[in-house]
Design a protein around this motif. Structure first.
Motif, mmCIF file in Angstrom:
data_model
loop_
_atom_site.group_PDB
_atom_site.id
_atom_site.type_symbol
_atom_site.label_atom_id
_atom_site.label_comp_id
_atom_site.label_asym_id
_atom_site.label_seq_id
_atom_site.Cartn_x
_atom_site.Cartn_y
_atom_site.Cartn_z
ATOM 1 N N LEU A 129 74.519 -22.881 24.442
ATOM 2 C CA LEU A 129 73.509 -22.064 25.111
ATOM 3 C C LEU A 129 72.113 -22.418 24.618
ATOM 4 N N PHE A 130 71.934 -22.553 23.305
ATOM 5 C CA PHE A 130 70.608 -22.836 22.774
ATOM 6 C C PHE A 130 70.133 -24.233 23.165
ATOM 7 N N VAL A 131 71.043 -25.210 23.191
ATOM 8 C CA VAL A 131 70.679 -26.542 23.672
ATOM 9 C C VAL A 131 70.203 -26.459 25.123
ATOM 10 N N SER A 132 70.911 -25.688 25.932
ATOM 11 C CA SER A 132 70.563 -25.542 27.349
ATOM 12 C C SER A 132 69.184 -24.915 27.518
ATOM 13 N N LEU A 133 68.922 -23.846 26.772
ATOM 14 C CA LEU A 133 67.650 -23.151 26.920
ATOM 15 C C LEU A 133 66.472 -24.026 26.472
ATOM 16 N N ILE A 134 66.646 -24.737 25.369
ATOM 17 C CA ILE A 134 65.566 -25.608 24.882
ATOM 18 C C ILE A 134 65.298 -26.729 25.887
ATOM 19 N N VAL A 173 72.067 -6.806 31.191
ATOM 20 C CA VAL A 173 70.722 -7.343 31.434
ATOM 21 C C VAL A 173 70.592 -8.744 30.841
ATOM 22 N N MET A 174 71.206 -8.973 29.673
ATOM 23 C CA MET A 174 71.121 -10.286 29.035
ATOM 24 C C MET A 174 71.808 -11.353 29.879
ATOM 25 N N VAL A 175 73.030 -11.072 30.343
ATOM 26 C CA VAL A 175 73.749 -12.030 31.184
ATOM 27 C C VAL A 175 72.981 -12.267 32.485
ATOM 28 N N ALA A 176 72.444 -11.181 33.050
ATOM 29 C CA ALA A 176 71.641 -11.332 34.270
ATOM 30 C C ALA A 176 70.425 -12.214 34.008
ATOM 31 N N GLY A 177 69.800 -12.059 32.838
ATOM 32 C CA GLY A 177 68.647 -12.873 32.495
ATOM 33 C C GLY A 177 68.997 -14.347 32.378
ATOM 34 N N LEU A 178 70.148 -14.646 31.762
ATOM 35 C CA LEU A 178 70.579 -16.038 31.641
ATOM 36 C C LEU A 178 70.841 -16.650 33.013
ATOM 37 N N MET A 179 71.475 -15.883 33.891
ATOM 38 C CA MET A 179 71.727 -16.384 35.235
ATOM 39 C C MET A 179 70.431 -16.474 36.041
ATOM 40 N N ALA A 180 69.458 -15.621 35.700
ATOM 41 C CA ALA A 180 68.191 -15.612 36.429
ATOM 42 C C ALA A 180 67.344 -16.840 36.140
ATOM 43 N N LEU A 181 67.637 -17.567 35.059
ATOM 44 C CA LEU A 181 66.928 -18.822 34.814
ATOM 45 C C LEU A 181 67.032 -19.733 36.029
ATOM 46 N N ASN A 182 68.211 -19.746 36.633
ATOM 47 C CA ASN A 182 68.444 -20.585 37.804
ATOM 48 C C ASN A 182 67.714 -20.049 39.023
ATOM 49 N N VAL A 225 67.031 -32.877 35.992
ATOM 50 C CA VAL A 225 67.411 -32.713 34.585
ATOM 51 C C VAL A 225 67.269 -31.248 34.156
ATOM 52 N N GLN A 226 66.245 -30.571 34.665
ATOM 53 C CA GLN A 226 66.115 -29.150 34.359
ATOM 54 C C GLN A 226 67.333 -28.382 34.859
ATOM 55 N N GLY A 227 67.815 -28.752 36.038
ATOM 56 C CA GLY A 227 69.025 -28.131 36.562
ATOM 57 C C GLY A 227 70.231 -28.383 35.678
ATOM 58 N N VAL A 228 70.307 -29.593 35.080
ATOM 59 C CA VAL A 228 71.415 -29.918 34.172
ATOM 60 C C VAL A 228 71.449 -28.937 33.002
ATOM 61 N N PHE A 229 70.296 -28.698 32.388
ATOM 62 C CA PHE A 229 70.250 -27.768 31.255
ATOM 63 C C PHE A 229 70.490 -26.327 31.703
ATOM 64 N N SER A 230 69.946 -25.957 32.853
ATOM 65 C CA SER A 230 70.148 -24.600 33.357
ATOM 66 C C SER A 230 71.623 -24.320 33.622
ATOM 67 N N SER A 231 72.353 -25.348 34.041
ATOM 68 C CA SER A 231 73.774 -25.156 34.331
ATOM 69 C C SER A 231 74.543 -24.769 33.077
ATOM 70 N N GLY A 232 74.123 -25.279 31.914
ATOM 71 C CA GLY A 232 74.783 -24.893 30.675
ATOM 72 C C GLY A 232 74.598 -23.418 30.382
ATOM 73 N N ALA A 233 73.387 -22.898 30.597
ATOM 74 C CA ALA A 233 73.127 -21.479 30.356
ATOM 75 C C ALA A 233 73.929 -20.611 31.305
ATOM 76 N N ARG A 234 73.998 -21.014 32.554
ATOM 77 C CA ARG A 234 74.765 -20.239 33.535
ATOM 78 C C ARG A 234 76.243 -20.215 33.172
ATOM 79 N N GLN A 280 78.185 -28.968 35.086
ATOM 80 C CA GLN A 280 79.021 -27.889 34.573
ATOM 81 C C GLN A 280 80.431 -28.387 34.245
ATOM 82 N N ILE A 281 80.852 -29.454 34.924
ATOM 83 C CA ILE A 281 82.143 -30.060 34.623
ATOM 84 C C ILE A 281 82.187 -30.530 33.161
ATOM 85 N N LEU A 282 81.041 -30.979 32.638
ATOM 86 C CA LEU A 282 80.960 -31.406 31.244
ATOM 87 C C LEU A 282 80.720 -30.229 30.302
ATOM 88 N N TRP A 283 79.902 -29.288 30.716
ATOM 89 C CA TRP A 283 79.610 -28.135 29.865
ATOM 90 C C TRP A 283 80.858 -27.310 29.584
#
Length: 419
Positions: A98-103, A27-36, A127-136, A82-85
Motif C-alpha cells: 500500500l505504501f509503495v502504491s501511494l508514494i 471512510v479509510m477504505v473509501a478514501g483509498l478507492m477514491a484515489l482512482n 504509470v500513475q494508474g499502475v500505482f493506484s491499482s495497488g492501493a485499490r 492488479q494481476i501482479l499486485w
C-alpha cells in the motif's frame, strides 16, 4: 453455507490488531478507492484545456474523442497490473504494498504537472494508474480479510456511499481550480490527497493479513491461485459479468463532458449535471447497504441488471424516434446509473466470497476484469460517439444483455435466489 452466515472475524475480534472502528475503516477504505475516482473525475472539466496544452490542437469530434485517452491511459494502467499486485500482497501483506502504491501515485501526479507533450502525459498517467491499482487492491483485500458474504456486501455498500462523494464533488473541484489557477493544479490536488491518505494509513491502518496466512511468491503459486479463481464458477462468472457491464460506466465517464457540452449545450454547468448522476449512485449504494442483509445479494443485483438493460433500451428508443432532450434523458439516465449502486458491491462480494484464503489474488482478478476489460469496452463504445447519445445507450443495452447471459450460465438458470 448461506452467504448470510459466512463471515470473517469482526475487526474488534482480531487479537493484537489495533484495527480502526467500523466508521473510520469505512471512510479509510473509501478514501483509498477514491484515489482512482479523483484521478479520473477531477480531470473532466479540464480535459479540453489539458489536451490543448500538451499539443492536441485539432478541432472536431475526432479530436475530442482523442482527449478521452487522458482518461483511458490511466484506466488501462490501473487495470492490468492488479494481476501482479495480487500475489505480492498475499506474500508481503497489505501495508508495505500500500505504501509503495501511494508514494508512486504521488510522484507520478507531480510529474504530470511538468509535462507538455501529449504522449508523455499519457505514459505518466498510465504509470500513475499502475500505482493506484495497488492501493485499490489492498483496500478490497483488507475488507475481505475482515468480512465476507452479506457482511462484506453491506460494508462495501457503505464504502461506496462515502466513495461516491468524490465523483459528486471532483468535477466541481476541478472546475473551481480552473477558475483560480492553471490546469497543473488539477494534478496538484492529486498530490495533496495522496499525501493525506499516506499519512492516515501509515498512522492508523494495521496489517490485516497474519504472517501464517501469507503465500510464497513464485510463479507456480501465482498461476495456481489464478487457476483457482477461474475454476471457481461463482467467482469467475460474476467477475466476467462485472467486467462487461462496467464497460458502460467507463464509456459514460469518458464521453460525459462531450455529451453535456455538444448534445445538450450544458458545458458551462456540466459539473452540476454530472454530480446529480453521481449523487443518485450514492443513494443507490446506501439503499443497498440497508437492504442487502435482509433481501440478499442475488435478488438485488439480478433485479438491478434487468432494470439497467430495460432503461437503457427505453432511452435509446425514445432518442431514436423522438430526438434528444435533456428533459427526459436526464431522469432516465439517473435511474439507469443508479443500477450500478445495486450491482457493484453485490457482484464484488459474490465473486470474492469463496476465495478468502487468497483474497489479494481474487481481488486482483476481479479488479482486472472491472478495470482493464471494462475500460477497453468503454473505450470502444466511447469512440463511437457521433454527436448523439444513441451509440452510448445501444452500447449499454448490449453490455446489459451480455452480462445477463453470463449470470444465467453461472447460476444455471436460477435468478433472484435468496442465497
Amino acid at each position: 453455507m448461506p452467504d448470510s452466515e459466512t463471515k470473517a472475524p469482526a475487526p474488534d475480534m482480531l487479537p493484537d490488531q489495533p484495527v480502526p472502528g467500523r466508521s473510520e475503516l469505512v471512510v479509510m477504505v473509501a478514501g483509498l478507492m477514491a484515489l482512482n475516482a479523483l484521478a479520473i473525475d477531477i480531470m473532466l472539466p479540464a480535459l479540453n484545456e489539458i489536451a490543448h496544452a500538451v499539443g492536441l490542437t485539432a478541432e472536431g469530434v475526432e479530436s475530442d474523442n482523442r482527449q478521452q485517452l487522458i482518461i483511458f491511459s490511466y484506466i488501462l494502467g490501473f487495470g492490468a497490473p492488479q494481476i501482479l499486485w495480487g500475489p505480492i500482497t498475499d506474500r508481503f501483506g497489505r501495508r508495505g504494498p500500500l505504501f509503495v502504491s501511494l508514494i508512486g501515485y504521488i510522484i507520478m501526479a507531480a510529474l504530470c504537472i511538468t509535462l507538455r507533450e501529449f504522449h508523455a502525459l499519457l505514459a505518466a498517467r498510465f504509470v500513475q494508474g499502475v500505482f493506484s491499482s495497488g492501493a485499490r487492491l489492498v483496500a478490497v483485500s483488507i475488507v475481505r480479510d475482515l468480512f465476507a458474504g452479506r457482511q462484506m456486501a453491506r460494508f462495501m455498500s457503505l464504502v461506496m456511499t462515502i466513495f461516491m462523494i468524490i465523483p459528486i464533488i471532483a468535477p466541481a473541484v476541478g472546475q473551481a481550480i480552473l477558475l483560480v489557477a492553471p490546469w497543473e493544479w488539477i494534478f496538484g490536488a492529486l498530490v495533496v490527497f495522496g499525501l493525506g491518505m499516506l499519512g492516515w494509513t501509515w498512522a492508523r491502518l494495521p496489517e490485516t493479513l497474519p504472517a501464517e496466512s501469507r503465500r510464497p511468491l513464485n510463479l507456480g503459486n501465482a498461476l495456481g491461485a489464478y487457476a483457482q479463481v477461474i475454476r471457481t464458477p461463482v467467482t469467475f462468472g460474476y467477475m466476467c459479468a462485472s467486467g462487461i457491464v462496467f464497460g458502460a460506466l467507463f464509456s459514460f465517464i469518458a464521453s460525459s463532458e462531450q455529451i453535456f457540452r455538444e448534445v445538450f449545450g450544458r458545458g458551462e454547468d456540466f459539473v452540476l449535471w454530472f454530480s446529480g448522476i453521481a449523487g443518485m449512485l450514492a443513494v443507490a449504494n446506501f439503499t443497498n447497504s440497508r437492504l442487502v442483509e435482509k433481501i440478499g445479494m442475488r435478488r438485488i443485483s439480478h433485479t438491478a441488471l434487468f432494470l439497467f438493460t430495460s432503461l437503457s433500451a427505453l432511452s435509446a428508443v425514445i432518442t431514436y424516434f423522438v430526438g434528444e432532450s435533456l428533459l427526459w434523458f436526464y431522469p432516465l439516465f439517473m435511474l439507469t446509473f443508479a443500477c450500478f449502486g445495486l450491482l457493484g458491491s453485490n457482484f464484488s462480494a459474490l465473486a470474492m466470497e469463496p476465495l478468502g484464503s487468497i483474497a489479494g489474488t481474487a481481488s486482483a482478478a476481479y479488479g482486472f476484469a472491472t478495470t482493464t476489460v471494462s475500460s477497453l469496452i468503454g473505450m470502444l463504445i466511447g469512440s463511437q460517439y457521433n454527436g448523439t447519445t444513441v451509440p452510448l445507450m445501444l452500447g449499454f443495452v448490449g453490455l446489459g444483455l451480455s452480462s445477463l447471459v453470463i449470470i444465467l450460465i453461472t447460476e444455471k438458470g436460477r435468478l433472484f435466489s435468496s442465497r
